[in-house]
Design an enzyme around this catalytic site. Structure first.
Site, PDB file in Angstrom:
ATOM      1  N   CYS A  59      -2.755  21.082 -52.153  1.00 41.90           N
ATOM      2  CA  CYS A  59      -1.448  21.697 -52.321  1.00 41.90           C
ATOM      3  C   CYS A  59      -0.602  20.834 -53.254  1.00 41.90           C
ATOM      4  O   CYS A  59      -0.998  19.742 -53.666  1.00 41.90           O
ATOM      5  CB  CYS A  59      -0.754  21.844 -50.976  1.00 41.90           C
ATOM      6  SG  CYS A  59      -0.386  20.257 -50.181  1.00 41.90           S
ATOM      7  N   HIS A  92      -4.969  12.841 -46.036  1.00 44.93           N
ATOM      8  CA  HIS A  92      -6.080  12.754 -45.096  1.00 44.93           C
ATOM      9  C   HIS A  92      -7.361  13.354 -45.690  1.00 44.93           C
ATOM     10  O   HIS A  92      -7.804  14.443 -45.316  1.00 44.93           O
ATOM     11  CB  HIS A  92      -5.716  13.451 -43.783  1.00 44.93           C
ATOM     12  CG  HIS A  92      -4.779  12.637 -42.943  1.00 44.93           C
ATOM     13  ND1 HIS A  92      -3.986  13.176 -41.943  1.00 44.93           N
ATOM     14  CD2 HIS A  92      -4.494  11.311 -42.957  1.00 44.93           C
ATOM     15  CE1 HIS A  92      -3.270  12.217 -41.388  1.00 44.93           C
ATOM     16  NE2 HIS A  92      -3.566  11.082 -41.992  1.00 44.93           N
ATOM     17  N   HIS A 105       2.588  11.787 -45.710  1.00 51.88           N
ATOM     18  CA  HIS A 105       2.979  12.227 -44.370  1.00 51.88           C
ATOM     19  C   HIS A 105       4.350  11.719 -43.949  1.00 51.88           C
ATOM     20  O   HIS A 105       4.872  12.128 -42.917  1.00 51.88           O
ATOM     21  CB  HIS A 105       1.923  11.763 -43.358  1.00 51.88           C
ATOM     22  CG  HIS A 105       0.544  12.178 -43.741  1.00 51.88           C
ATOM     23  ND1 HIS A 105      -0.367  11.292 -44.284  1.00 51.88           N
ATOM     24  CD2 HIS A 105      -0.079  13.375 -43.707  1.00 51.88           C
ATOM     25  CE1 HIS A 105      -1.491  11.941 -44.555  1.00 51.88           C
ATOM     26  NE2 HIS A 105      -1.346  13.197 -44.212  1.00 51.88           N
ATOM     27  N   HIS A 130      -0.023  11.957 -34.665  1.00 55.96           N
ATOM     28  CA  HIS A 130      -0.214  12.268 -36.083  1.00 55.96           C
ATOM     29  C   HIS A 130       0.856  11.529 -36.891  1.00 55.96           C
ATOM     30  O   HIS A 130       2.002  11.400 -36.462  1.00 55.96           O
ATOM     31  CB  HIS A 130      -0.109  13.773 -36.314  1.00 55.96           C
ATOM     32  CG  HIS A 130      -0.492  14.209 -37.699  1.00 55.96           C
ATOM     33  ND1 HIS A 130       0.366  14.121 -38.773  1.00 55.96           N
ATOM     34  CD2 HIS A 130      -1.652  14.726 -38.183  1.00 55.96           C
ATOM     35  CE1 HIS A 130      -0.244  14.572 -39.862  1.00 55.96           C
ATOM     36  NE2 HIS A 130      -1.466  14.933 -39.526  1.00 55.96           N
ATOM     37  N   GLU A 145       2.570  12.240 -39.518  1.00 53.42           N
ATOM     38  CA  GLU A 145       3.769  13.013 -39.834  1.00 53.42           C
ATOM     39  C   GLU A 145       4.701  13.092 -38.637  1.00 53.42           C
ATOM     40  O   GLU A 145       5.923  12.942 -38.764  1.00 53.42           O
ATOM     41  CB  GLU A 145       3.391  14.418 -40.306  1.00 53.42           C
ATOM     42  CG  GLU A 145       4.601  15.268 -40.660  1.00 53.42           C
ATOM     43  CD  GLU A 145       4.260  16.709 -40.965  1.00 53.42           C
ATOM     44  OE1 GLU A 145       5.107  17.581 -40.663  1.00 53.42           O
ATOM     45  OE2 GLU A 145       3.167  16.973 -41.491  1.00 53.42           O
ATOM     46  N   THR A 162       4.378  20.220 -40.241  1.00 51.48           N
ATOM     47  CA  THR A 162       4.193  21.169 -41.341  1.00 51.48           C
ATOM     48  C   THR A 162       2.786  21.743 -41.432  1.00 51.48           C
ATOM     49  O   THR A 162       2.572  22.731 -42.135  1.00 51.48           O
ATOM     50  CB  THR A 162       4.516  20.494 -42.691  1.00 51.48           C
ATOM     51  OG1 THR A 162       3.600  19.411 -42.907  1.00 51.48           O
ATOM     52  CG2 THR A 162       5.943  19.978 -42.715  1.00 51.48           C
ATOM     53  N   CYS A 180       4.425  24.503 -43.843  1.00 53.91           N
ATOM     54  CA  CYS A 180       4.484  24.489 -45.303  1.00 53.91           C
ATOM     55  C   CYS A 180       3.794  25.726 -45.872  1.00 53.91           C
ATOM     56  O   CYS A 180       2.893  26.306 -45.267  1.00 53.91           O
ATOM     57  CB  CYS A 180       3.888  23.190 -45.855  1.00 53.91           C
ATOM     58  SG  CYS A 180       2.164  23.241 -46.309  1.00 53.91           S
ATOM     59  N   SER A 199      -5.514  19.092 -48.150  1.00 53.97           N
ATOM     60  CA  SER A 199      -5.682  17.691 -48.547  1.00 53.97           C
ATOM     61  C   SER A 199      -7.021  17.434 -49.228  1.00 53.97           C
ATOM     62  O   SER A 199      -7.331  16.293 -49.591  1.00 53.97           O
ATOM     63  CB  SER A 199      -5.548  16.785 -47.317  1.00 53.97           C
ATOM     64  OG  SER A 199      -6.378  17.232 -46.265  1.00 53.97           O
TER      65      SER A 199
END
Length: 503
Positions: free
Chosen positions: A205, A234, A267, A317, A319, A357, A387, A459
């Site tokens: 992305c 990741h 992240h 995680h 993020e 996200t 996202c 990713s």
């Protein structure tokens, strides 16, 4: 029709592989040496089958190889030229998962046994093993998938003319070939014509591309020794590539020398991490995805306005850790409806929610619905925190799931968005697997799959998708179709040098 023709030069090699072959495989004794190999190849070329494999013993050229190790040829070299074996990585991966020691590389075929200085000369060409048949037997494939698997029987320091080396090497090689035969049988049954349906959009992305480009530019400007906190994205392949180019990945700021350059991953990080970096006088470059930064800003706003914030996400995680760090006293983490029901909040009228996200859209909607039921006056972000790329890739995989026998999702195991794609595909009726690359494909998955869906998490770079597609083509896939569901135009600006220093 026969699925696999397995060519074994010697009687002992044929004895090793025969017990594991199924009804769809045909074993043919080729005989030793180039002359017999040419005749065997001509017979194989006239026999209807989906794939051809060569299995037998070999001599090691690379001194790292040991008796009993397997060599999967990436190409076979002979007097008439070189024949590529593009399914080598897929086959080698399957063999390793059976506990075998496997090496991938070129195999060279010679007209006589090789020893002494001749081994060293051949090793200098980059070949890792030698035999006396594979280059000629390869002609038997006649355009069909080809695999060459050889078990090391002797090495530069333990040559065949030494009786003890011959006995122990042959015993080890025999055992390895016997184990490998079942994998070759499955590989043969997996070969054949099929359709590959490519999800679109797929792979990296805008946020991932921006983060990777930031590290690449930092390496260009500062040279090797640019530090990155956590994995920049990741994906194991992306991280390994940047490491080869000089990036140094660390877990925490205190591992970075004072005054060095440090990149924050896509992240995001908490204010405490930023403060720790400032205290070490680090030259910080922030590669946080703008969509993650949006969630951080919302967390600060809700906290400032006195809300208890419910963060929908996976505890631990990176993020989530960064977002919680924006307002740790105000934040509660939930992953599902049971977590929602267990919440204890002092003022039910002052509750807000945010989301990680990279979650599955449908599951997140269910959790948000449960939150709205428990807290009717709950506030939320002005626009969805999921996202655009996560949602688009999930929509695309739903379309694949309905029309394919198997869905392969390219992505690393620690990639949340990639794992969600597998879950979405399964919920919509598909058999789906997460793979880091083509080496992770089990041949058995392909055996009954007439149509394979292929996508990648946000990713994972498109180059990995093309590698997997190349392996599927090499296994016989004869049709590739794109299945577009939307077109992405989002791009994020990469900060210039003047914008990179954290204040």
């Amino acid at each position: 029709m026969t699925a696999l023709i397995l060519l074994a030069p010697l009687r002992i090699e044929a004895r090793a592989v025969a017990p594991a072959l199924g009804a769809g495989s045909t074993l043919q004794r080729a005989g030793m040496g180039p002359k017999r190999a040419r005749a065997a190849a001509a017979r194989a070329a006239r026999t209807a089958a989906d794939a051809v494999a060569v299995a037998g013993f070999c001599g090691a050229l690379d001194p790292a190889l040991q008796p009993g190790d397997l060599v999967v040829a990436t190409e076979v070299r002979g007097p008439a030229g070189t024949v590529a074996c593009p399914t080598a990585a897929l086959l080698a991966g399957a063999l390793r998962r059976r506990g075998l020691t496997v090496h991938e590389g070129p195999v060279v075929s010679t007209t006589r046994l090789v020893r002494g200085d001749e081994r060293a000369r051949l090793a200098a060409t980059g070949a890792i093993a030698c035999d006396m048949e594979s280059a000629w037997l390869a002609d038997g494939a006649a355009g069909r998938p080809l695999a060459v698997v050889r078990a090391v029987v002797d090495t530069p320091t333990r040559e065949l003319h030494e009786p003890l080396a011959l006995v122990t090497g042959a015993r080890s090689a025999f055992r390895s070939l016997r184990t490998a035969a079942a994998v070759l049988d499955a590989w043969g049954r997996a070969a054949g014509p099929r359709t590959v349906a490519l999800a679109s959009p797929r792979a990296s992305c805008a946020g991932v591309e921006r983060a990777v480009e930031i590290v690449e530019q930092a390496l260009h400007h500062h040279g090797p020794g640019v530090y990155v906190r956590k994995q920049i994205v990741h994906n194991a392949h992306v991280v390994a590539d940047l490491e080869r180019r000089g990036a140094v990945f660390v877990e925490e700021v205190d591992e970075v020398p004072a005054g060095a350059t440090l990149v924050f991953s896509a992240h995001g990080v908490s204010p405490a991490v930023r403060a720790a970096a400032a205290a070490r006088d680090l030259n910080v470059i922030d590669a946080t995805c703008p969509l993650v930064s949006k969630v951080h800003a919302e967390a600060r706003r809700f906290s400032r306005d006195g809300y208890t914030i419910v963060l929908v996400g996976h505890e631990g995680h990176e993020e989530v850790d960064g977002t919680v760090g924006e307002a740790p006293a105000s934040m509660r983490i939930v992953a599902d409806d049971s977590d929602v029901q267990a919440l204890e909040i002092d003022d039910p009228d002052r509750v807000a929610y945010l989301t990680q996200t990279t979650l599955a859209v449908d599951e997140t909607d269910d959790v948000i619905a449960a939150l709205r039921t428990r807290f009717p006056r709950i506030n939320g972000p002005r626009t969805s925190d999921i996202c655009y790329a996560t949602q688009n890739r999930q929509d695309a995989v739903k379309a694949l799931a309905a029309t394919t026998d198997l869905v392969l999702v390219v992505g690393s195991p620690n990639s949340s968005n990639s794992r969600r794609l597998v879950e979405v595909a399964v919920r919509h009726g598909a058999v789906a697997h997460l793979i880091d690359d083509e080496a992770a494909i089990e041949p058995e998955w392909l055996a009954s799959a007439g149509t394979v869906g292929l996508t990648a998490g946000a990713s994972a770079p498109e180059a990995l998708v093309q590698r997997v597609l190349g392996a599927l083509r090499a296994m016989g896939a004869d049709e590739v179709v794109e299945r577009p569901t939307t077109h992405e135009t989002v791009r994020f600006k990469v900060p210039g040098p003047a914008e990179r220093r954290e204040t």
